[in-house]
Scaffold this active site. Sequence first.
Site, PDB file in Angstrom:
ATOM      1  N   ASP A 102       0.836  -1.216   0.000  1.00  0.00           N
ATOM      2  CA  ASP A 102       0.000   0.000   0.000  1.00  0.00           C
ATOM      3  C   ASP A 102       0.869   1.265   0.000  1.00  0.00           C
ATOM      4  OD1 ASP A 102       0.899  -0.775   2.557  1.00  0.00           O
ATOM      5  OD2 ASP A 102      -0.742   0.254   3.587  1.00  0.00           O
ATOM      6  N   TYR A 125      11.277   2.850   0.475  1.00  0.00           N
ATOM      7  CA  TYR A 125      10.652   1.513   0.459  1.00  0.00           C
ATOM      8  C   TYR A 125       9.557   1.461  -0.604  1.00  0.00           C
ATOM      9  CZ  TYR A 125       7.521  -2.271   1.946  1.00  0.00           C
ATOM     10  OH  TYR A 125       6.684  -3.369   1.967  1.00  0.00           O
TER      11      TYR A 125
HETATM   12  N1  LIG Z   1       5.150  -6.346   6.645  1.00  0.00           N
HETATM   13  C1  LIG Z   1       4.216  -5.490   6.220  1.00  0.00           C
HETATM   14  O1  LIG Z   1       3.586  -4.782   7.008  1.00  0.00           O
HETATM   15  C2  LIG Z   1       3.919  -5.382   4.752  1.00  0.00           C
HETATM   16  C3  LIG Z   1       2.999  -4.419   4.322  1.00  0.00           C
HETATM   17  C4  LIG Z   1       2.716  -4.319   2.955  1.00  0.00           C
HETATM   18  C5  LIG Z   1       3.334  -5.176   2.055  1.00  0.00           C
HETATM   19  N2  LIG Z   1       4.238  -6.072   2.510  1.00  0.00           N
HETATM   20  C6  LIG Z   1       4.897  -6.943   1.526  1.00  0.00           C
HETATM   21  O2  LIG Z   1       4.535  -8.280   1.829  1.00  0.00           O
HETATM   22  C7  LIG Z   1       5.602  -9.159   1.452  1.00  0.00           C
HETATM   23  C8  LIG Z   1       5.933 -10.089   2.602  1.00  0.00           C
HETATM   24  O3  LIG Z   1       6.317  -9.292   3.707  1.00  0.00           O
HETATM   25  P1  LIG Z   1       6.712  -9.949   5.118  1.00  0.00           P
HETATM   26  O4  LIG Z   1       6.081  -9.131   6.165  1.00  0.00           O
HETATM   27  O5  LIG Z   1       6.492 -11.418   5.100  1.00  0.00           O
HETATM   28  O6  LIG Z   1       8.275  -9.637   5.110  1.00  0.00           O
HETATM   29  P2  LIG Z   1       9.406 -10.155   6.089  1.00  0.00           P
HETATM   30  O7  LIG Z   1       8.823 -10.867   7.247  1.00  0.00           O
HETATM   31  O8  LIG Z   1      10.327  -9.006   6.316  1.00  0.00           O
HETATM   32  O9  LIG Z   1      10.136 -11.253   5.202  1.00  0.00           O
HETATM   33  C9  LIG Z   1      10.880 -10.909   4.077  1.00  0.00           C
HETATM   34  C10 LIG Z   1      11.829 -12.047   3.824  1.00  0.00           C
HETATM   35  O10 LIG Z   1      12.564 -11.732   2.639  1.00  0.00           O
HETATM   36  C11 LIG Z   1      13.849 -12.238   2.836  1.00  0.00           C
HETATM   37  N3  LIG Z   1      14.841 -11.635   1.986  1.00  0.00           N
HETATM   38  C12 LIG Z   1      15.312 -10.353   2.031  1.00  0.00           C
HETATM   39  N4  LIG Z   1      16.276 -10.190   1.132  1.00  0.00           N
HETATM   40  C13 LIG Z   1      16.412 -11.373   0.487  1.00  0.00           C
HETATM   41  C14 LIG Z   1      17.271 -11.827  -0.551  1.00  0.00           C
HETATM   42  N5  LIG Z   1      18.194 -11.030  -1.092  1.00  0.00           N
HETATM   43  N6  LIG Z   1      17.126 -13.104  -0.980  1.00  0.00           N
HETATM   44  C15 LIG Z   1      16.219 -13.926  -0.418  1.00  0.00           C
HETATM   45  N7  LIG Z   1      15.406 -13.563   0.581  1.00  0.00           N
HETATM   46  C16 LIG Z   1      15.504 -12.292   1.020  1.00  0.00           C
HETATM   47  C17 LIG Z   1      14.174 -11.955   4.276  1.00  0.00           C
HETATM   48  O11 LIG Z   1      15.220 -12.792   4.640  1.00  0.00           O
HETATM   49  P3  LIG Z   1      16.052 -12.597   5.987  1.00  0.00           P
HETATM   50  O12 LIG Z   1      15.146 -13.171   7.042  1.00  0.00           O
HETATM   51  O13 LIG Z   1      17.277 -13.383   5.768  1.00  0.00           O
HETATM   52  O14 LIG Z   1      16.270 -11.113   6.122  1.00  0.00           O
HETATM   53  C18 LIG Z   1      12.854 -12.268   4.948  1.00  0.00           C
HETATM   54  O15 LIG Z   1      12.806 -13.596   5.419  1.00  0.00           O
HETATM   55  C19 LIG Z   1       6.743  -8.239   1.012  1.00  0.00           C
HETATM   56  O16 LIG Z   1       6.716  -8.118  -0.385  1.00  0.00           O
HETATM   57  C20 LIG Z   1       6.405  -6.897   1.616  1.00  0.00           C
HETATM   58  O17 LIG Z   1       6.939  -5.823   0.885  1.00  0.00           O
HETATM   59  C21 LIG Z   1       4.532  -6.212   3.827  1.00  0.00           C
END
Ligand SMILES: NC(=O)c1ccc[n+]([C@@H]2O[C@H](COP(=O)([O-])OP(=O)(O)OC[C@H]3O[C@@H](n4cnc5c(N)ncnc54)[C@H](OP(=O)(O)O)[C@@H]3O)[C@@H](O)[C@H]2O)c1
Length: 285
Positions: A102, A125
């Site tokens: 968002d 971001y």
């Molecule tokens: N969290 C929110 O509030 C939110 C809101 C809106 C949209 N989103 C989107 O939803 C999706 C999932 O978010 P989430 O909350 O599950 O994120 P998250 O918990 O931060 O998980 C992201 C994962 O991506 C991995 N990662 C980062 N760099 C990488 C790389 N170079 N190669 C492989 N893996 C890598 C991280 O690994 P490490 O553990 O090793 O760092 C982490 O495990 C994302 O696209 C995010 O932008 C999230």
Amino acid sequence: MRILVTGADGQLGRCLQDQLGQTDHAWIACNRDSMDITDAQAVNTKIGDFKPEVIINAAAYTAVDKAESDEKTAWAINADAVGYLATAANMIGARILHVSTDYVFDGSATSPYKESDPVCPLGVYGASKLAGEQAAATANHFCVVRTAWVFSEYGNNFLKTMLRLAASRPELSVVADQIGTPTYAGDLAAALIGMAEEEIPSGVYHFSGGRSCSWHQFADAIFGVAANELSTFTRPEVLPISTSEYPTPAKRPAYSVLDDSLLRSVLPNAAGDWVQALPYVIGRA
Ligand SMILES: NC(=O)c1ccc[n+]([C@@H]2O[C@H](COP(=O)([O-])OP(=O)(O)OC[C@H]3O[C@@H](n4cnc5c(N)ncnc54)[C@H](OP(=O)(O)O)[C@@H]3O)[C@@H](O)[C@H]2O)c1
């Protein structure tokens, strides 16, 4: 169906694994060690070897504030790497389901954002995620799924931060003038698996968790459920404050509610009510 998940150790990645484990699909989930998505060669090798029909990209740089001073890394993961995944997907004819945010919107709207509304990210971001959407769209078959305010029993998120702070503070101040929609990562995972199975047409979709609220209202709801679910929990007082009273390095949209009726029309059985998910998540957080 053969499905490859990236970002296996994140909130969404963990929920995807939980749910894929209950299906008959052939799937693998890769973390940073098994496939660093910023390494084009590693991406080509892993995807070329497994030959998934669908790639679900749950990997991302999600540290919204840190991204302001770490722009290069945020772009490498959120934008460039998505291009590598799209190229690899095209090489084997796979579809890519890419998750976005968002925060591609500036928050000036007063009614829920549709997929076609103009984007205008306020920070690094959001800008890097928007570039990632464009990179995903270079795949022959792609879906970009924008979501918001993701929480779960895994990793770091607002719900877990609130529960941690409540353990040591009788009173908390939480921003009350940013409005969005909490989304349970398990509901998003289920929707993505449904999208993989249903072969949803290429395009941009929104998915979020039901009714909108402020961070203050979200905190209050979390504490209300925690007081019921956890015998040792003492409910703190939650004071509403304004964004200006809680300055952060990254500017955030004041209003980022997503209209997800398009996805729900093509996936009518998709779950997604953050209020209903709270007891389950709080019981496991
Ligand atoms: N969290 C929110 O509030 C939110 C809101 C809106 C949209 N989103 C989107 O939803 C999706 C999932 O978010 P989430 O909350 O599950 O994120 P998250 O918990 O931060 O998980 C992201 C994962 O991506 C991995 N990662 C980062 N760099 C990488 C790389 N170079 N190669 C492989 N893996 C890598 C991280 O690994 P490490 O553990 O090793 O760092 C982490 O495990 C994302 O696209 C995010 O932008 C999230």
